[in-house]
Design an enzyme around this catalytic site. Structure first.
Site, short mmCIF file in Angstrom:
data_model
loop_
_atom_site.label_atom_id
_atom_site.label_comp_id
_atom_site.label_asym_id
_atom_site.label_seq_id
_atom_site.Cartn_x
_atom_site.Cartn_y
_atom_site.Cartn_z
N HIS A 75 35.50 46.66 46.82
CA HIS A 75 36.57 47.42 47.49
C HIS A 75 36.02 48.48 48.44
O HIS A 75 36.77 49.33 48.89
CB HIS A 75 37.46 48.06 46.41
CG HIS A 75 38.74 48.65 46.92
ND1 HIS A 75 39.59 47.98 47.78
CD2 HIS A 75 39.33 49.86 46.69
CE1 HIS A 75 40.63 48.75 48.05
NE2 HIS A 75 40.50 49.90 47.41
N HIS A 126 46.23 51.15 40.42
CA HIS A 126 44.99 51.91 40.57
C HIS A 126 44.61 52.54 39.22
O HIS A 126 45.41 53.31 38.68
CB HIS A 126 45.17 53.02 41.62
CG HIS A 126 45.51 52.48 42.98
ND1 HIS A 126 46.78 52.08 43.32
CD2 HIS A 126 44.73 52.23 44.07
CE1 HIS A 126 46.77 51.62 44.57
NE2 HIS A 126 45.54 51.70 45.03
N ASP A 180 42.56 48.90 41.60
CA ASP A 180 41.64 49.34 42.66
C ASP A 180 41.10 50.74 42.38
O ASP A 180 41.71 51.52 41.63
CB ASP A 180 42.38 49.42 44.01
CG ASP A 180 42.70 48.03 44.56
OD1 ASP A 180 42.47 47.03 43.86
OD2 ASP A 180 43.20 47.98 45.71
N ASP A 181 40.03 51.05 43.07
CA ASP A 181 39.50 52.42 43.24
C ASP A 181 38.71 52.96 42.04
O ASP A 181 38.32 54.13 42.04
CB ASP A 181 40.61 53.44 43.59
CG ASP A 181 41.29 53.12 44.90
OD1 ASP A 181 40.92 52.12 45.54
OD2 ASP A 181 42.21 53.88 45.29
ZN LIG Z 1 41.83 51.52 47.41
#
Ligand SMILES: [Zn+2]
Length: 240
Positions: A96, A189, A45-46
């Site tokens: 996201h 992440h 993610d991210d």
């Molecule tokens: Zn996130």
């Protein structure tokens, strides 16, 4: 006397033959692993986050591993070449949010469109066409509006080493490897160098334990699960 000798002889012969057959027919540990492969999905993610994501993509390529990336819209705008590389190298790309400043719960429809509709358009423009994308809700927070507005399946997770908090490769490796099981969705992440270091070691260790790494889409398909719009998938066997 002769009777007993014969009986003992038959018993010994029978036992030996039985043991021999058992040894020949029983699969070894390696055979069991080969017959029952275990699949997990690594999710990041991210990102994309410049050089950190690039190093991760290099490591995944070296290992022939496909992962799933849930992107931040404004970072995708900043690093379009990394988004294109993810798609080219067979990774799954998902949504996201646009800026990740808050959960997508308790928000207006206009704000949802800004966070998700806008990000979807940005990523589709980078990749040159419409595509289905799953959503990872920021902070894992979901409400009824999000379920009805998202227009796609949502991906949660079953293994979370809290890499963003600890930023400690040894801890992440131990946490993920001890919790991994067939069908798991692992949350990481690609915004920390420590996570990239840990992820590549996790792949090497779990490979040795007979695990295969696939995208979330593949993981669900391999388990006969047809992903549904508005449903949250925590692993290949758990959703609601
Ligand atoms: Zn996130």
């Amino acid at each position: 006397m002769n009777f007993w000798k014969t009986a003992v002889c038959w018993a010994v012969t029978g036992l030996t033959t039985g043991l021999l057959l058992f040894a020949l027919c029983s699969p070894g540990r390696a055979d069991v692993a080969a017959e029952e492969p275990k699949y997990v999905a690594l999710t990041f993610d991210d990102g994309p986050k410049g050089r950190i994501t690039e190093t991760l993509l290099d490591g995944l390529k070296e290992r022939g591993v496909h992962a799933s990336f849930f992107l931040i819209g404004n970072l995708a705008e900043q690093y379009p070449e990394l988004v294109q590389r993810m798609a080219r190298e067979g990774h799954q790309i998902g949504l996201h949010s646009y800026d990740h400043l808050a959960p997508l719960t308790g928000i207006t429809r206009a704000e949802f469109d800004r966070q998700i509709g806008q990000s979807r358009t940005i990523i589709q423009n980078i990749l040159g066409g419409e595509r289905e994308m799953m959503l990872r809700p920021p902070y894992g927070k979901v409400d009824d509006n999000l379920r009805s507005w998202c227009g796609c399946p949502m991906v949660l997770w079953s293994v979370d080493p809290e890499d963003w908090y600890y930023q400690d490769p040894a801890r992440e490796i131990e946490s993920v490897c001890s919790a991994a099981c067939d069908g798991a969705i692992i949350l990481l992440h690609d915004t920390f160098p420590e996570t990239v270091e840990a992820a590549l070691e996790i792949i090497d260790r779990l490979h040795q334990e007979g695990y295969y790494f696939v995208t979330v889409e593949e993981l669900l398909r391999l388990n006969g699960v047809e992903p549904q719009t508005g449903v949250c998938y925590y692993s290949a066997g758990q959703w609601k």
